[in-house]
Design a protein around this motif. Structure first.
Motif, PDB file in Angstrom:
ATOM      1  N   ALA A   8       0.876  -1.690   0.348  1.00  0.00           N
ATOM      2  CA  ALA A   8       0.082  -0.283  -0.515  1.00  0.00           C
ATOM      3  C   ALA A   8       1.095   0.969  -0.120  1.00  0.00           C
ATOM      4  N   ASP A   9       0.888   2.118  -1.089  1.00  0.00           N
ATOM      5  CA  ASP A   9       1.065   2.918  -0.645  1.00  0.00           C
ATOM      6  C   ASP A   9       0.326   4.568   0.393  1.00  0.00           C
ATOM      7  N   ILE A  10       1.199   5.753  -0.084  1.00  0.00           N
ATOM      8  CA  ILE A  10       1.064   6.707   1.186  1.00  0.00           C
ATOM      9  C   ILE A  10      -1.078   6.812   1.342  1.00  0.00           C
ATOM     10  N   ASP A  11      -1.512   6.547  -0.007  1.00  0.00           N
ATOM     11  CA  ASP A  11      -2.869   6.262   0.259  1.00  0.00           C
ATOM     12  C   ASP A  11      -3.875   5.529   0.420  1.00  0.00           C
ATOM     13  N   GLY A  12      -3.069   4.308   0.379  1.00  0.00           N
ATOM     14  CA  GLY A  12      -3.419   2.864   0.905  1.00  0.00           C
ATOM     15  C   GLY A  12      -3.833   2.599  -0.359  1.00  0.00           C
ATOM     16  N   VAL A  13      -3.253   2.951  -1.676  1.00  0.00           N
ATOM     17  CA  VAL A  13      -3.761   2.567  -3.285  1.00  0.00           C
ATOM     18  C   VAL A  13      -2.322   0.954  -3.088  1.00  0.00           C
ATOM     19  N   LEU A  14      -2.762   0.169  -3.510  1.00  0.00           N
ATOM     20  CA  LEU A  14      -2.174  -0.855  -3.962  1.00  0.00           C
ATOM     21  C   LEU A  14      -1.220  -0.758  -5.273  1.00  0.00           C
ATOM     22  N   ARG A  15      -0.174  -1.199  -4.880  1.00  0.00           N
ATOM     23  CA  ARG A  15       1.026  -1.579  -5.643  1.00  0.00           C
ATOM     24  C   ARG A  15       2.071  -2.223  -5.863  1.00  0.00           C
ATOM     25  N   GLY A  16       1.549  -3.158  -6.870  1.00  0.00           N
ATOM     26  CA  GLY A  16       3.031  -4.270  -7.510  1.00  0.00           C
ATOM     27  C   GLY A  16       2.850  -4.927  -8.643  1.00  0.00           C
ATOM     28  N   LYS A  17       3.078  -5.806  -8.370  1.00  0.00           N
ATOM     29  CA  LYS A  17       2.844  -6.840  -9.705  1.00  0.00           C
ATOM     30  C   LYS A  17       3.972  -8.294 -10.002  1.00  0.00           C
ATOM     31  N   VAL A  18       3.647  -8.571 -11.061  1.00  0.00           N
ATOM     32  CA  VAL A  18       3.419  -9.813 -11.601  1.00  0.00           C
ATOM     33  C   VAL A  18       4.824 -10.404 -11.454  1.00  0.00           C
ATOM     34  N   ILE A  19       5.582 -11.281 -10.676  1.00  0.00           N
ATOM     35  CA  ILE A  19       7.001 -11.548 -10.682  1.00  0.00           C
ATOM     36  C   ILE A  19       6.916 -13.186 -11.074  1.00  0.00           C
ATOM     37  N   SER A  20       7.885 -13.352 -11.818  1.00  0.00           N
ATOM     38  CA  SER A  20       7.976 -14.942 -12.000  1.00  0.00           C
ATOM     39  C   SER A  20       8.346 -15.983 -10.806  1.00  0.00           C
ATOM     40  N   LYS A  21       8.407 -17.408 -11.037  1.00  0.00           N
ATOM     41  CA  LYS A  21       8.469 -18.167  -9.968  1.00  0.00           C
ATOM     42  C   LYS A  21       9.957 -18.183  -9.377  1.00  0.00           C
ATOM     43  N   GLN A  22      11.173 -17.571 -10.291  1.00  0.00           N
ATOM     44  CA  GLN A  22      12.443 -17.498  -9.910  1.00  0.00           C
ATOM     45  C   GLN A  22      12.881 -16.649  -9.004  1.00  0.00           C
ATOM     46  N   LYS A  23      12.274 -15.698  -9.773  1.00  0.00           N
ATOM     47  CA  LYS A  23      12.832 -13.834  -9.348  1.00  0.00           C
ATOM     48  C   LYS A  23      11.980 -13.947  -7.939  1.00  0.00           C
ATOM     49  N   PHE A  24      10.709 -14.683  -7.965  1.00  0.00           N
ATOM     50  CA  PHE A  24      10.369 -14.714  -5.973  1.00  0.00           C
ATOM     51  C   PHE A  24      11.378 -15.154  -5.710  1.00  0.00           C
ATOM     52  N   LEU A  25      11.241 -15.987  -5.592  1.00  0.00           N
ATOM     53  CA  LEU A  25      12.576 -17.348  -5.509  1.00  0.00           C
ATOM     54  C   LEU A  25      13.631 -16.855  -4.208  1.00  0.00           C
ATOM     55  N   ASP A  26      13.653 -15.811  -5.673  1.00  0.00           N
ATOM     56  CA  ASP A  26      15.539 -15.134  -5.693  1.00  0.00           C
ATOM     57  C   ASP A  26      15.388 -13.715  -4.303  1.00  0.00           C
ATOM     58  N   GLY A  27      13.481 -13.565  -4.370  1.00  0.00           N
ATOM     59  CA  GLY A  27      13.957 -12.262  -3.269  1.00  0.00           C
ATOM     60  C   GLY A  27      13.706 -12.961  -1.811  1.00  0.00           C
ATOM     61  N   LEU A  28      13.654 -13.832  -1.737  1.00  0.00           N
ATOM     62  CA  LEU A  28      12.983 -14.013  -0.517  1.00  0.00           C
ATOM     63  C   LEU A  28      13.682 -13.964   1.176  1.00  0.00           C
ATOM     64  N   GLN A  29      15.257 -13.984   0.353  1.00  0.00           N
ATOM     65  CA  GLN A  29      15.997 -13.231   1.735  1.00  0.00           C
ATOM     66  C   GLN A  29      16.409 -12.090   1.606  1.00  0.00           C
ATOM     67  N   GLY A  30      16.679 -11.584   0.571  1.00  0.00           N
ATOM     68  CA  GLY A  30      16.981  -9.745  -0.363  1.00  0.00           C
ATOM     69  C   GLY A  30      16.228  -8.753  -0.045  1.00  0.00           C
ATOM     70  N   GLY A  31      14.537  -9.660  -0.460  1.00  0.00           N
ATOM     71  CA  GLY A  31      13.778  -8.168  -1.030  1.00  0.00           C
ATOM     72  C   GLY A  31      13.763  -8.395  -2.453  1.00  0.00           C
ATOM     73  N   TYR A  32      13.327  -7.195  -2.770  1.00  0.00           N
ATOM     74  CA  TYR A  32      12.591  -6.570  -4.131  1.00  0.00           C
ATOM     75  C   TYR A  32      12.569  -5.365  -4.297  1.00  0.00           C
ATOM     76  N   GLY A  33      13.603  -5.191  -5.671  1.00  0.00           N
ATOM     77  CA  GLY A  33      13.735  -4.124  -5.493  1.00  0.00           C
ATOM     78  C   GLY A  33      12.527  -3.311  -6.261  1.00  0.00           C
TER      79      GLY A  33
END
Length: 452
Positions: free
Chosen positions: A23-48
């Motif tokens: 959620a941004d400052i107005d409560g609007v959801l901001r996001g994206k769809v990512i691949s399985k591998q991108k998801f797994l890679d970011g579980l530790q260090g997060g997602y830019g």
């Protein structure tokens, strides 16, 4: 689910893409769809994620006055972190896997501008005091037989409501739109947003839903997801849903009331209840309520964050205008409900449906805890009768500018949420005021175009 369980679920079900949002400052959801591998890679260090999402307004226009990001910083990526406990399947999108994220690092440091991170901080303070807080938010919203394109083509005029007339608590209206109505109830529940009640409110095409209460952060997650989920489900039926606080001057506004109570950690005792008290209120409950009354003028933009919020907060419009409380009185800012120990709670009635739930709930909990920490005395008498007429303890600000300036200058607000958040948030609200101040409204055209 923990990390290992989530990975096993993804592998066992051959899931190749994951959707996440924050959620941004107005409560609007901001996001994206990512691949399985991108998801797994970011579980530790997060997602830019480009931090412009905290440097622009609800219409994607860059703020000119916030420190967290801007042209001065080059809008770099900042790391957001998926909260695996928010695991959900989206039932209306072929069961796509979904998670919520925020900007709290593993070392507990957080981005000042992140609403979910702010609420996590307040929840941690509540936990340290030895309390378990339960929250729930309820929403009213209007539905129209329109699409984003038809709304643009019509210039947001002459919109067709889902149903005509004023018909609150109607049994007929839902049955006339049973596909949409049943999808709301069933799909929201499948999306882990359990609904206690769903009914029509007074107004053409307006519904109200009460979300089942939960632990504070989960309750806020449900509330944030509820608004987006309703819009997505509505669109599948050719309907546009709006959570504006007041879309029409001649119709009631839309509320986003917050219900809350404090419990023992094992949930065995409601700490707001005292059978021996005349109002069945414990001393803790009174201190909590006193804290909210005291902090209201300092935190109003967190409950009423838009220009439009204040069109709802007018006398006789089923929304409060005074700093008041009472037992089961819907004209006051704070309403105590004390029907039984199980259901004794406080209802904060200032928020409209346009609130950012993370910020509104953070304001309610932090100000209540302020009352407990400072052992505030509930020296404001409960209102008898019409809360609009009870101005003994003062009135709410009537516009966003005054409310934002008061919060920006408030030592109470900075004490509760930190100077970084207060400065960022109030600057965004003052920006919102400036965008409104330079606009030319239909009211001005109709009043002045020919005559002057």
């Amino acid at each position: 689910m923990n990390k290992e369980q989530v990975i096993a679920y993804i592998n066992d079900n051959n899931i190749q893409k994951i959707k996440f949002a924050f959620a941004d400052i107005d409560g609007v959801l901001r996001g994206k769809v990512i691949s399985k591998q991108k998801f797994l890679d970011g579980l530790q260090g997060g997602y830019g994620f480009c931090d412009v999402v905290f440097g622009w307004d609800i219409s994607d226009a860059p703020y000119d006055n916030v420190a967290v990001t801007g042209w001065h910083s080059g809008y770099p990526d900042k790391q957001c972190y998926i909260d695996l406990s928010t695991f959900r399947m989206i039932p209306w999108e072929d069961n796509i896997l979904f998670f919520l994220a925020d900007y709290t690092r593993p070392d507990r440091k957080a981005l000042d501008a992140c609403p979910r991170s702010l609420l996590r901080k307040i929840v941690a303070e509540c936990d340290e005091l030895g309390y378990h807080a339960e929250f729930a938010q309820e929403f009213e919203w209007f539905n129209f037989l329109e699409t984003p394109q038809t709304l643009q083509d019509k210039g947001f005029a002459n919109m067709q409501p889902l149903s005509p007339g004023m018909f609150g608590y109607s049994i007929i209206r839902p049955s006339q739109n049973s596909g949409f109505y049943n999808d709301l109830f069933n799909l929201l529940t499948q999306f882990n947003i359990p609904i206690e009640g769903l009914h029509t409110e007074t107004g053409p095409g307006v519904y109200e839903a009460a979300i089942t209460h939960a632990e504070t952060l989960e309750a806020a997650d449900r509330a944030v997801l509820f608004k987006t989920a309703v819009k997505e489900i509505a669109a599948r039926h050719g309907i546009t849903a709006t959570f504006m606080a007041k879309w029409n001057e001649n119709l009631p506004g839309c509320s986003g009331h917050i219900h809350q109570s404090l419990w023992t950690k094992d949930l065995s005792q409601n700490l707001f209840y005292d059978a021996a008290d005349i109002h069945k209120m414990s001393e803790l409950h009174k201190q909590y309520l006193a804290g909210q009354l005291y902090c209201l003028p300092h935190l109003l933009p967190m409950y009423a964050p838009t220009i439009n919020s204040y069109k709802r907060l007018v006398e006789g419009a089923w929304a409060p205008t005074t700093i008041t409380w009472a037992i089961d009185n819907r004209t006051t800012a704070l309403r105590v409900i004390n029907t039984s120990e199980k259901y004794t709670r406080l209802e904060t009635r200032i928020p409209g449906s346009d609130t950012n739930p993370y910020l509104a709930i953070a304001a309610a909990l932090a100000s209540g805890l302020y009352g407990i920490k400072n052992k505030l005395t509930l020296d404001v008498s409960p209102t008898q009768g019409n809360g609009y007429a009870d101005k003994a303890n003062g009135s709410l600000h009537t516009n966003l500018y005054d409310a934002a300036v008061a919060m920006q200058q408030s030592s109470v607000a900075k004490n509760l949420f930190g100077e970084g958040f207060v400065q960022h948030f109030t600057q965004t609200r003052l920006w919102e005021h400036r965008q409104y101040a330079k606009s030319v409204s239909d009211w001005e055209l109709k009043r002045y175009f020919e005559s002057v």
